[in-house]
Design an enzyme around this catalytic site. Sequence first.
Site, short mmCIF file in Angstrom:
data_model
loop_
_atom_site.label_atom_id
_atom_site.label_comp_id
_atom_site.label_asym_id
_atom_site.label_seq_id
_atom_site.Cartn_x
_atom_site.Cartn_y
_atom_site.Cartn_z
N GLU A 79 0.85 -1.19 0.00
CA GLU A 79 0.00 0.00 0.00
C GLU A 79 0.89 1.25 0.00
O GLU A 79 0.43 2.34 0.31
CB GLU A 79 -0.97 0.00 1.17
CG GLU A 79 -0.34 -0.18 2.55
CD GLU A 79 -1.39 -0.29 3.64
OE1 GLU A 79 -1.99 0.75 3.99
OE2 GLU A 79 -1.60 -1.40 4.16
N CYS A 111 -3.32 -4.06 4.39
CA CYS A 111 -2.32 -5.00 4.90
C CYS A 111 -2.60 -6.45 4.54
O CYS A 111 -1.83 -7.33 4.90
CB CYS A 111 -2.24 -4.87 6.42
SG CYS A 111 -1.79 -3.20 6.98
N THR A 152 3.07 3.75 16.05
CA THR A 152 2.80 2.52 15.30
C THR A 152 3.31 2.63 13.86
O THR A 152 2.79 1.98 12.95
CB THR A 152 1.29 2.18 15.28
OG1 THR A 152 0.56 3.21 14.61
CG2 THR A 152 0.77 2.03 16.70
N SER A 201 -10.88 0.59 14.33
CA SER A 201 -10.09 -0.40 13.61
C SER A 201 -9.73 -1.57 14.52
O SER A 201 -9.79 -2.73 14.09
CB SER A 201 -8.82 0.24 13.04
OG SER A 201 -8.15 -0.65 12.18
N HIS A 233 -1.41 -10.56 12.11
CA HIS A 233 -0.97 -9.27 11.57
C HIS A 233 -0.77 -8.33 12.76
O HIS A 233 -1.67 -8.17 13.59
CB HIS A 233 -2.05 -8.72 10.63
CG HIS A 233 -1.91 -7.27 10.33
ND1 HIS A 233 -0.76 -6.73 9.77
CD2 HIS A 233 -2.75 -6.21 10.51
CE1 HIS A 233 -0.91 -5.43 9.62
NE2 HIS A 233 -2.10 -5.09 10.07
N LYS A 242 -4.43 -8.75 22.12
CA LYS A 242 -5.86 -8.55 22.43
C LYS A 242 -6.72 -9.57 21.70
O LYS A 242 -7.65 -10.14 22.27
CB LYS A 242 -6.28 -7.13 22.02
CG LYS A 242 -5.70 -6.01 22.87
CD LYS A 242 -6.16 -4.67 22.35
CE LYS A 242 -5.58 -3.52 23.15
NZ LYS A 242 -6.00 -2.19 22.61
N ASN A 275 5.57 -1.37 12.37
CA ASN A 275 4.53 -1.76 11.43
C ASN A 275 5.09 -1.94 10.02
O ASN A 275 5.72 -1.03 9.47
CB ASN A 275 3.44 -0.68 11.42
CG ASN A 275 2.14 -1.16 10.82
OD1 ASN A 275 2.07 -2.21 10.20
ND2 ASN A 275 1.10 -0.37 11.01
N SER A 308 -7.23 -3.36 6.53
CA SER A 308 -8.30 -2.40 6.80
C SER A 308 -9.08 -2.10 5.54
O SER A 308 -8.60 -2.20 4.42
CB SER A 308 -7.70 -1.12 7.38
OG SER A 308 -7.15 -1.35 8.65
#
Length: 390
Positions: A79, A111, A152, A201, A233, A242, A275, A308
């Site tokens: 991207e 991604c 990030t 997100s 990812h 999480k 990232n 995303s």
Amino acid sequence: MKVGIDRIGFYTSKWYVDMAKLAKARNEEPGKYLIGIGQSKQSVIPNSQDAVTMAANAADQIIDDRNRDQIDLVLFGTESGVDNSKSAAIYLQHLLQLRSNIQSVELKQACYAMTAGIQLAKDHVLAHPESKVLVIGSDIARYGLHSAGEPTQGGGAMAMIISANPKILTIEEPSAHYTADIMDFWRPLYATQAVVDGKYSSQEYIDFFDRTLTEYQAKTQTKLSDLQAIVFHLPYTKMGLKALKSVLSKTDDRHATQLLREFEYSRIFSREVGNLYTGSLYLSLLSLLVNSENLKSGQKIGLFSYGSGAEGEFYVTTLQPGFETAIGGDKVKHLLEDREELSITEYEAMFNSQMSLSADDFTTHTQIDSAKFYLAGQKGQQRQYQRRKV
């Protein structure tokens, strides 16, 4: 016929910024970045590197005279494309001196694109068993200095050879997908930095993980306990944690502890780099393969890919005999250990030195960059890519 990942390479720049020092410079507690986000260092990309050159530097590690002429397809997920028309894969094909009678295509879906490339490559090899496919994920994650997304950021490239009878991992059938038109992250054509709704997100990421994992289990009757590890990812490493914690209640305590342990191995490299966008999932996979002390051939690893906008996929791979000798772990460790720390002032100057979106001629800081492939600048509206003689 078994098809999967035969070779894997990674590249990032030789510069980084320390996240604890960045936190202090931004008047934040270091723990917010080190623990709350889960990042220790962040790669900083000089203006002499872009998605194309980083891809070339990663792919160069896994292409040699034994496999060069067998590559008949290049799939480049990014991207951070350098042109709205010409594929980054065409530039890459030339830099790597690959055959001219092959296909080269750039893929885009935030991604997720490298995962799309891997699945397309698998199908290509199933149809053409003698083929080898080069799949790339290469990006520079930019949100802006002093922005909420600054901690990030990062950048780098992953490169893989997908082939029959792979040395590292086989890709199992089927996989599970979920796609929805949402606005959690995007970058308009006029912008060099992304727009992101961070909390939204994160919620969607976990929802997509739950949906794709549930669908995969329904399709295959796979139990969570069948997986030695799940890799994610990782736009920042706390995000994967999480998601993992959201499903641990579906397995027993022993296996939950195992998944958490393997996750820690899988985020070691991402903590040091930041990232990678399209390559982030596969840096996580590489980190697990290099750092885990518990992996054995025949074990299964689940992979969750998220892009995303949004598209998600869950699929499973199986470790092959002798995978340990095929992953090149020492090269990755040396690359990360040999980097140079930038002061906050130096980091900000390098960040701001990127070539702008304009027709102007531009010369990059090639004198500080020792990478084999680099961007010398722009002349007559054409990017000037160079291969260093070594």
